[in-house]
Design an enzyme around this catalytic site. Structure first.
Site, PDB file in Angstrom:
ATOM      1  N   ALA A   1       2.985  38.112  71.907  1.00  0.00           N
ATOM      2  CA  ALA A   1       3.465  39.485  71.725  1.00  0.00           C
ATOM      3  C   ALA A   1       3.917  39.723  70.284  1.00  0.00           C
ATOM      4  O   ALA A   1       3.678  40.794  69.714  1.00  0.00           O
ATOM      5  CB  ALA A   1       4.590  39.781  72.707  1.00  0.00           C
TER       6      ALA A   1
ATOM      7  N   LYS B   1       4.334  35.610  81.677  1.00  0.00           N
ATOM      8  CA  LYS B   1       5.746  35.895  81.967  1.00  0.00           C
ATOM      9  C   LYS B   1       6.492  36.276  80.688  1.00  0.00           C
ATOM     10  O   LYS B   1       6.441  35.549  79.699  1.00  0.00           O
ATOM     11  CB  LYS B   1       6.413  34.683  82.612  1.00  0.00           C
ATOM     12  CG  LYS B   1       7.817  34.963  83.089  1.00  0.00           C
ATOM     13  CD  LYS B   1       8.217  33.992  84.177  1.00  0.00           C
ATOM     14  CE  LYS B   1       9.607  34.249  84.695  1.00  0.00           C
ATOM     15  NZ  LYS B   1       9.835  35.572  85.225  1.00  0.00           N
TER      16      LYS B   1
ATOM     17  N   GLY C   1       5.012  30.872  74.927  1.00  0.00           N
ATOM     18  CA  GLY C   1       3.665  31.317  74.554  1.00  0.00           C
ATOM     19  C   GLY C   1       3.528  32.826  74.594  1.00  0.00           C
ATOM     20  O   GLY C   1       2.885  33.433  73.727  1.00  0.00           O
ATOM     21  N   CYS C   2       4.130  33.451  75.586  1.00  0.00           N
ATOM     22  CA  CYS C   2       4.034  34.906  75.723  1.00  0.00           C
ATOM     23  C   CYS C   2       4.773  35.604  74.586  1.00  0.00           C
ATOM     24  O   CYS C   2       4.320  36.630  74.073  1.00  0.00           O
ATOM     25  CB  CYS C   2       4.568  35.345  77.082  1.00  0.00           C
ATOM     26  SG  CYS C   2       3.598  34.643  78.444  1.00  0.00           S
ATOM     27  N   THR C   3       5.894  35.034  74.177  1.00  0.00           N
ATOM     28  CA  THR C   3       6.641  35.601  73.056  1.00  0.00           C
ATOM     29  C   THR C   3       5.825  35.489  71.778  1.00  0.00           C
ATOM     30  O   THR C   3       5.702  36.464  71.023  1.00  0.00           O
ATOM     31  CB  THR C   3       7.999  34.890  72.902  1.00  0.00           C
ATOM     32  OG1 THR C   3       8.750  35.085  74.100  1.00  0.00           O
ATOM     33  CG2 THR C   3       8.773  35.428  71.712  1.00  0.00           C
TER      34      THR C   3
END
Length: 158
Positions: A51, A41, A46-48
């Site tokens: 990326a 998401k 974690g995704c930030t």
């Protein structure tokens, strides 16, 4: 659900809407290596971090002839906001209908606090310039992951 993909297999074709209002496809990367990292998401912790790690290493990936594409089921407007907010340099694909997620076997049953639900497995695929899967990472842990993927990209034949 699709079977688990493995190194040496052809990468499944895809066509996605992407950040900025454009489109992207596997064919667009023919002749270059491609890292596809699937993330659950946009704009979550974690995704930030993931990326941002790939963004920081993008120049090094470029030197190996490797493009980067992050994919989630978030709509393009969410991908655009995520990219702007964190100044991400990587392309972000939107797979709202989950076709690519299913082809790559990353739309999986998950469990949190005893509740089962379907979601995206954090996984990364390194695809070589011929469109074949060179390496797969499943259940990715974010710290040092981008560096590990870069090392694998550097090891691919030129």
């Amino acid at each position: 659900m699709a079977a688990q993909l493995a190194a040496g297999e052809p990468a499944p074709a895809f066509a996605l809407a992407r950040d900025g209002g454009g489109n992207t496809s596997l064919e667009e990367f023919r002749g270059r290596n491609l890292v596809v990292f699937f993330f659950p998401k946009a704009d979550t912790s974690g995704c930030t971090k993931e990326a941002l790690a790939f963004t920081a290493l993008q120049p090094a990936f470029e030197r190996t002839g490797t493009a980067l594409l992050g994919v989630s089921a978030d709509p393009v407007r969410a991908q655009d906001a995520f990219k702007r907010k964190h100044a991400l340099a990587v392309a972000l694909g939107s797979d709202e209908n989950r076709e690519m997620l299913e082809r790559y076997g990353v739309w999986v049953e998950k469990s949190m606090y005893g509740r089962k639900y379907m979601g995206i497995e954090r996984a990364t695929f390194l695809i070589d310039r011929h469109g074949r899967i060179a390496r797969v990472w499943r259940n990715v842990k974010v710290p040092q992951h981008a560096e590990e993927v870069l090392a694998a990209a550097e090891a691919l034949p030129g």
